[in-house]
Design an enzyme around this catalytic site. Sequence first.
Site, PDB file in Angstrom:
ATOM      1  N   LYS A 247      -3.588  -9.133   2.684  1.00 47.11           N
ATOM      2  CA  LYS A 247      -3.344  -8.412   1.442  1.00 47.11           C
ATOM      3  C   LYS A 247      -4.652  -8.041   0.721  1.00 47.11           C
ATOM      4  CE  LYS A 247       0.155 -11.386   0.184  1.00 47.11           C
ATOM      5  NZ  LYS A 247       1.233 -11.804  -0.741  1.00 47.11           N
TER       6      LYS A 247
ATOM      7  N   ARG B 221       7.482 -19.302  -6.211  1.00 52.08           N
ATOM      8  CA  ARG B 221       8.128 -17.991  -6.164  1.00 52.08           C
ATOM      9  C   ARG B 221       9.629 -18.159  -6.167  1.00 52.08           C
ATOM     10  NH1 ARG B 221       4.362 -14.480  -3.883  1.00 52.08           N
ATOM     11  NH2 ARG B 221       5.761 -12.799  -4.473  1.00 52.08           N
TER      12      ARG B 221
ATOM     13  N   PRO C 226       3.411  -5.188  -3.300  1.00 52.34           N
ATOM     14  CA  PRO C 226       2.309  -5.085  -2.337  1.00 52.34           C
ATOM     15  C   PRO C 226       2.313  -6.242  -1.333  1.00 52.34           C
ATOM     16  CG  PRO C 226       1.528  -4.834  -4.596  1.00 52.34           C
ATOM     17  CD  PRO C 226       2.934  -5.347  -4.666  1.00 52.34           C
ATOM     18  N   GLU C 227       2.712  -5.939  -0.114  1.00 45.96           N
ATOM     19  CA  GLU C 227       2.601  -6.920   0.958  1.00 45.96           C
ATOM     20  C   GLU C 227       1.704  -6.309   2.018  1.00 45.96           C
ATOM     21  OE1 GLU C 227       6.133  -9.065   1.882  1.00 45.96           O
ATOM     22  OE2 GLU C 227       7.057  -8.596  -0.040  1.00 45.96           O
TER      23      GLU C 227
END
Length: 265
Positions: free
Chosen positions: A51, A253, A2-3
């Site tokens: 988002k 990340r 989900p971006e």
Amino acid sequence: MPEGDTVWNTARVLQRALAGARLTGSDFRVPQLAATDLTGWTVRESASRGKHLLLRLTSPADQSGRDWTLHSHLRMEGAWRAYAPGERWAARPAHLIRVVLRSPGAVAVGYHLHELALIPTAEEESLVGHLGPDLLGPNWDPDEAVRRLAAHPDETIGEALLDQRNLAGVGNLYKCEVLFLRGVSPWTPVRAVPDLAGTVGLAQRLLAANRGRWTQSTTGSLHRGQTSYVYGRRAQPCRRCGTAIRKEELGERVTYWCPACQPDR
Ligand SMILES: [Zn+2]
């Protein structure tokens, strides 16, 4: 993943399923909203901001005439699905359901949602006011995004692009792909990125190109295994030069990059 584009698509799904509808039932499966009942409420519209998802409603019991916003965030694994009444909810296991909204024409089911909150719409800024310019928003402001990025000259561009306070909508996939396409190493400090405006502009175009479909592609191909240049391709040959793509942690990340096409580590 989900971006910004996925969230934009999700907002559109909810808009088509629920906008204008009067809810015939709701079922919240999170402690903070367990006692909330939206039966009789009318869904005004569904919107995305970066988002974050914003479902705006009016309450028949609220005489003040103010709107309310049901806020949710998809993070890594969240999703909303719209089903026809009577259709089986097959998208995800039932234990991941966080909320169900029923209308005469559709049932919206939210899976694994984060930050579910019901707040007056006038107070939305308390949840999304920190966000930088929204790449897919009606008021997208590339100059402001560049200004915010440039205010962190010593941060790596890989981390700065993910910081939603700089610009809202880029997640890990687009970060990796944009930097590959610009030939910039993710470890480059922001001050040393040759063309921040070009980087920001490309990020916006890549997200915009994927609006309206669920397969995210930065290569132009929608074939499985061919949708990205570097993201998810550790040890596979770079599509441009053949060098093995690398994967390493950067901040919180992982990042993927081609050490030949994106030098200067
Ligand atoms: Zn390469």
